[in-house]
Design a protein around this motif. Structure first.
Motif, PDB file in Angstrom:
ATOM      1  N   ILE A  10      56.070  46.403  23.558  1.00  0.00           N
ATOM      2  CA  ILE A  10      56.916  46.769  22.424  1.00  0.00           C
ATOM      3  C   ILE A  10      58.061  45.775  22.358  1.00  0.00           C
ATOM      4  CG2 ILE A  10      58.478  48.539  21.514  1.00  0.00           C
ATOM      5  CD1 ILE A  10      56.665  50.637  22.815  1.00  0.00           C
ATOM      6  N   ASP A  11      58.359  45.254  21.147  1.00  0.00           N
ATOM      7  CA  ASP A  11      59.466  44.299  21.028  1.00  0.00           C
ATOM      8  C   ASP A  11      60.801  45.035  20.928  1.00  0.00           C
ATOM      9  OD1 ASP A  11      59.837  45.085  18.354  1.00  0.00           O
ATOM     10  OD2 ASP A  11      59.039  43.243  17.500  1.00  0.00           O
ATOM     11  N   ASP A  12      61.881  44.285  20.799  1.00  0.00           N
ATOM     12  CA  ASP A  12      63.228  44.887  20.796  1.00  0.00           C
ATOM     13  C   ASP A  12      63.504  45.746  19.570  1.00  0.00           C
ATOM     14  OD1 ASP A  12      63.204  42.610  19.219  1.00  0.00           O
ATOM     15  OD2 ASP A  12      65.271  42.049  19.697  1.00  0.00           O
ATOM     16  N   LEU A  13      62.659  45.668  18.535  1.00  0.00           N
ATOM     17  CA  LEU A  13      62.805  46.528  17.360  1.00  0.00           C
ATOM     18  C   LEU A  13      61.866  47.734  17.404  1.00  0.00           C
ATOM     19  CD1 LEU A  13      63.172  43.836  14.553  1.00  0.00           C
ATOM     20  CD2 LEU A  13      64.968  45.224  15.598  1.00  0.00           C
ATOM     21  N   GLY A  14      61.149  47.893  18.522  1.00  0.00           N
ATOM     22  CA  GLY A  14      60.245  49.032  18.680  1.00  0.00           C
ATOM     23  C   GLY A  14      58.872  48.825  18.058  1.00  0.00           C
ATOM     24  N   ARG A  15      58.526  47.578  17.747  1.00  0.00           N
ATOM     25  CA  ARG A  15      57.244  47.295  17.104  1.00  0.00           C
ATOM     26  C   ARG A  15      56.181  46.924  18.136  1.00  0.00           C
ATOM     27  NH1 ARG A  15      59.783  42.993  13.011  1.00  0.00           N
ATOM     28  NH2 ARG A  15      60.299  42.200  15.057  1.00  0.00           N
ATOM     29  N   ILE A  16      54.954  47.171  17.753  1.00  0.00           N
ATOM     30  CA  ILE A  16      53.807  46.776  18.567  1.00  0.00           C
ATOM     31  C   ILE A  16      52.770  46.190  17.629  1.00  0.00           C
ATOM     32  CG2 ILE A  16      52.731  49.057  18.461  1.00  0.00           C
ATOM     33  CD1 ILE A  16      51.784  48.569  21.361  1.00  0.00           C
ATOM     34  N   VAL A  17      52.079  45.166  18.068  1.00  0.00           N
ATOM     35  CA  VAL A  17      51.061  44.519  17.247  1.00  0.00           C
ATOM     36  C   VAL A  17      49.705  45.160  17.531  1.00  0.00           C
ATOM     37  CG1 VAL A  17      49.841  42.353  16.798  1.00  0.00           C
ATOM     38  CG2 VAL A  17      52.315  42.340  17.181  1.00  0.00           C
ATOM     39  N   GLU A  43      50.321  60.906  24.486  1.00  0.00           N
ATOM     40  CA  GLU A  43      49.609  59.847  23.803  1.00  0.00           C
ATOM     41  C   GLU A  43      50.090  59.726  22.361  1.00  0.00           C
ATOM     42  OE1 GLU A  43      45.330  59.857  26.051  1.00  0.00           O
ATOM     43  OE2 GLU A  43      45.634  61.322  24.466  1.00  0.00           O
ATOM     44  N   ILE A  44      50.095  58.505  21.877  1.00  0.00           N
ATOM     45  CA  ILE A  44      50.426  58.233  20.477  1.00  0.00           C
ATOM     46  C   ILE A  44      49.127  57.864  19.782  1.00  0.00           C
ATOM     47  CG2 ILE A  44      51.668  56.722  18.891  1.00  0.00           C
ATOM     48  CD1 ILE A  44      53.717  56.286  21.160  1.00  0.00           C
ATOM     49  N   ILE A  45      48.868  58.500  18.656  1.00  0.00           N
ATOM     50  CA  ILE A  45      47.636  58.273  17.905  1.00  0.00           C
ATOM     51  C   ILE A  45      48.010  57.772  16.519  1.00  0.00           C
ATOM     52  CG2 ILE A  45      45.559  59.363  16.972  1.00  0.00           C
ATOM     53  CD1 ILE A  45      46.201  61.529  19.315  1.00  0.00           C
ATOM     54  N   LEU A  46      47.430  56.646  16.127  1.00  0.00           N
ATOM     55  CA  LEU A  46      47.627  56.098  14.788  1.00  0.00           C
ATOM     56  C   LEU A  46      46.376  56.377  13.978  1.00  0.00           C
ATOM     57  CD1 LEU A  46      49.076  52.582  15.709  1.00  0.00           C
ATOM     58  CD2 LEU A  46      50.347  54.636  15.056  1.00  0.00           C
TER      59      LEU A  46
END
Length: 180
Positions: A10-17, A43-46
């Motif tokens: 996770i980057d410093d803005l809370g994003r994930i690729v 768990e996180i589900i998208l």
């Protein structure tokens, strides 16, 4: 749940690729809305979000009404898959991914009428069985300028003005429902 072996930070803005291979497999494109779920195990589900999918039971009843009135197989699709089917074999269509050719027809934003002998005839789902229908009518569902899906009628005879008006009315109505 299936492990992919892919790890991302996770980057410093809370994003994930989301890796390109997964986006391609799941047909996730830039700008697509995703719903975020969590479960008790942390768990996180998208999940791809489908505004038309929110109308699940309503869309099913609407498809049943259209199929009964028109006498044709009627499908309601979002931009990914078929969400409601009536008047024909559910197993051939329900929850199947739409074909790339159908996606192109939706993006053109026009009513599409064709028979199997026409050069612009498109398969509705991926890996389609060829003998289910020989005529198609596709009317995009548009909400606030965006194509959200389509009303599709399939049959043995070419579609006429009556079917076109029924499908256009249904698409307009569902588009208005999405605005609310």
């Amino acid at each position: 749940m299936k492990a992919t072996g892919i790890v991302r930070r996770i980057d410093d803005l809370g994003r994930i690729v989301i890796p390109k291979e997964i986006r391609r497999t799941l047909r996730i494109r830039e700008g697509d809305p995703l719903e975020i779920y969590t479960d008790r195990e942390g768990e996180i589900i998208l999940k791809k979000y489908s505004p038309i999918g929110e109308l699940g039971a309503f869309a099913k009843e609407y498809a049943e009404s259209l199929a009964q009135s028109a006498g044709h197989i009627t499908c309601i699709v979002d931009k990914d898959q078929i969400i409601a089917v009536s008047g024909g074999s559910r197993k051939e269509f329900m929850e199947k991914h739409i074909s790339d050719e159908l996606e192109q027809v939706l993006n053109a934003r026009n009513t599409h009428i064709a028979t199997r002998n026409d050069s612009d005839f498109v398969p509705i789902v991926e890996n389609e069985n060829d003998d289910i229908y020989s005529a198609e009518l596709i009317v995009p569902i548009i909400c606030e300028g965006d194509v959200l899906g389509a009303i599709i009628m399939l049959g043995d005879q070419s579609m006429g003005e009556v079917e076109g008006k029924l499908a256009q009315t249904a698409a307009g109505f569902l588009g208005k429902q999405m605005e609310q």
